[in-house]
Design an enzyme around this catalytic site. Sequence first.
Site, PDB file in Angstrom:
ATOM      1  N   LYS A 249      -9.286   7.567 -33.400  1.00  0.00           N
ATOM      2  CA  LYS A 249      -8.121   7.728 -34.282  1.00  0.00           C
ATOM      3  C   LYS A 249      -8.607   8.447 -35.536  1.00  0.00           C
ATOM      4  O   LYS A 249      -9.306   7.885 -36.360  1.00  0.00           O
ATOM      5  CB  LYS A 249      -7.493   6.380 -34.633  1.00  0.00           C
ATOM      6  CG  LYS A 249      -6.222   6.561 -35.447  1.00  0.00           C
ATOM      7  CD  LYS A 249      -5.533   5.263 -35.747  1.00  0.00           C
ATOM      8  CE  LYS A 249      -4.162   5.482 -36.350  1.00  0.00           C
ATOM      9  NZ  LYS A 249      -4.026   6.629 -37.238  1.00  0.00           N
ATOM     10  N   PHE A 339      -5.062  16.000 -28.467  1.00  0.00           N
ATOM     11  CA  PHE A 339      -5.058  14.794 -27.631  1.00  0.00           C
ATOM     12  C   PHE A 339      -3.949  14.758 -26.583  1.00  0.00           C
ATOM     13  O   PHE A 339      -3.920  13.862 -25.753  1.00  0.00           O
ATOM     14  CB  PHE A 339      -4.993  13.524 -28.486  1.00  0.00           C
ATOM     15  CG  PHE A 339      -3.828  13.453 -29.438  1.00  0.00           C
ATOM     16  CD1 PHE A 339      -2.544  13.200 -28.988  1.00  0.00           C
ATOM     17  CD2 PHE A 339      -4.028  13.620 -30.800  1.00  0.00           C
ATOM     18  CE1 PHE A 339      -1.475  13.115 -29.862  1.00  0.00           C
ATOM     19  CE2 PHE A 339      -2.972  13.536 -31.691  1.00  0.00           C
ATOM     20  CZ  PHE A 339      -1.689  13.282 -31.222  1.00  0.00           C
ATOM     21  N   ARG A 414       8.231   4.167 -30.405  1.00  0.00           N
ATOM     22  CA  ARG A 414       7.029   3.424 -30.796  1.00  0.00           C
ATOM     23  C   ARG A 414       6.915   2.214 -29.867  1.00  0.00           C
ATOM     24  O   ARG A 414       7.474   1.159 -30.123  1.00  0.00           O
ATOM     25  CB  ARG A 414       7.131   2.969 -32.258  1.00  0.00           C
ATOM     26  CG  ARG A 414       5.807   2.380 -32.785  1.00  0.00           C
ATOM     27  CD  ARG A 414       5.997   1.734 -34.139  1.00  0.00           C
ATOM     28  NE  ARG A 414       6.325   2.649 -35.198  1.00  0.00           N
ATOM     29  CZ  ARG A 414       5.443   3.393 -35.868  1.00  0.00           C
ATOM     30  NH1 ARG A 414       4.159   3.324 -35.559  1.00  0.00           N
ATOM     31  NH2 ARG A 414       5.836   4.201 -36.830  1.00  0.00           N
TER      32      ARG A 414
END
Length: 559
Positions: A249, A339, A414
Amino acid sequence: MKYSELAGLYRRLEKTTLKTLKTRFVADFLKNVPDELLEIVPYLILGKVFPDWDERELGVGEKLLIKAVSIATGVPEGEIENSIKDTGDLGESIALAVKKKKQKSFFSQPLTIKRVYDTFVKVAESQGEGSQDRKMKYLANLFMDAQPEEAKYIARTVLGTMRTGVAEGILRDAIAEAFKVKAELVERAYMLTSDFGYVTKVAKLEGNEGLSKVRIQVGKPVRPMLAQNAASVKDALLEMGGEAAFEIKYDGARVQVHKDGDRVVIYSRRLENVTRSIPEIVEAVRSQLRPEKAIVEGELVAVGDGGKPRPFQYVLRRFRRKYNIEEMIERIPLELNLFDVLYVDGESLVDTPFMERRKRLEEAVEESERIKLAQQLVTKKAEEAEEFYRRALELGHEGLMAKRLDSVYEPGNRGKKWLKIKPTMEDLDLVIIGAEWGEGRRAHLLGSFLVAAYDQHRGEFVPVGKVGSGFTDEDLAEFTKMLKPLIVREEGKYVEIEPRVVIQVTYQEIQKSPKYESGFALRFPRYVALREDKSPEEADTIERISELYGLQERFKAKR
């Protein structure tokens, strides 16, 4: 269609706080919008002229607007400025000036929505020498023909201070209600294209069938898929079913890259076009992204001495820079860590499992100093993931992402298919909804900001704390300048502020508290940074704060 009809809608929206009424008002209005205006009107209803991802900006400040009104009405600029001090509302003061109009145009005609929009486009596209005078002339011509109420809302649109309380959720539901289509299909189409104008037109002309066929388009940003938090690497593995793809991250700014031949466009997390500010990344994409057409996602990281990552604010400084960009390339070098891939040469990959997307990404990218693939570890072993996590932190990164191997890409969602693992409780991105004037030498500055998270059940922002520490005098001066035009109401030292500005807030802990309607309060909140890369819609929600509270209590129980 007359602009006065749109002004009437704005008035009705301002007069109610009920989400259901606002939705009905917008739906009823949309039913009567001619087909040729369907791609324009949704943005005007939101108080915008263009989608967030459109590079065009009106580039008109308060002073230029006042000059244009003065030319149109014959009312002196000073008189308009004094009126603003009295009313506290530039729109109202401009309406008053138009009421006093000293000359009436013999050829005056009622304003139409198309004329107002076309004028806004001309204003936005006026560049170079003499552009300010041209902008002023275009706007003055509008104000000459405007009625007071129309002038009020034209001014608010120009400055981006509409205050009708209509956000994306209300517009989405109104489109569904107006054209008898499914709200979830409207939502899906919008998440794939970020274009309410296009979605509205499809909803009216093609219905549910048309909406279900909406696909990703190169040049229109896809709403990013988001992650929830995990308390630990072990918890993440458990949630993922025993095996996961772990990725570093990065502490950077998330971007979405669109390539169509030699044309490259790069959007920030907030969907703003940041292409011009990072030409070295654009050039690298042209040469290192193999497909003719592609949409890829990654994290743009500022690189410091020895290749160590620098805080994400350095990337935002690059985004903001309009001039001397070559100098900034030297001072703040950037690295793009990719990514995900969402689209390749006519094929949408959003419904493709994550590991297959990763394989396609590896095939699409030629790595270099500028562009790299996000470092990844696929494992079933917690100890391997823990070691990867430790190395990521040692290198100066934020932590890890854990991703389900079979997860499809869910724009704007999310969920638990992607999880974040970080060593500390995560800072919150909250919206400023109020403030107080300072005291003593800070009496002219706003401070002690009331911050809020969005409550999805109530359909509004609800407070979770007051932030008064962490600001420098320069910060407070900048916030005062930024928030003054957004003041909705004043009561003594307190001012209510339209929810537009997002800040990053750190805190000691989240507490259950009856003090606020949200039921939560932040203990010792402190300002960290302005989040220019996030819109109010992207700020943290009460649901998320509740989730973080649960994680916090689990941490406490483990001690």
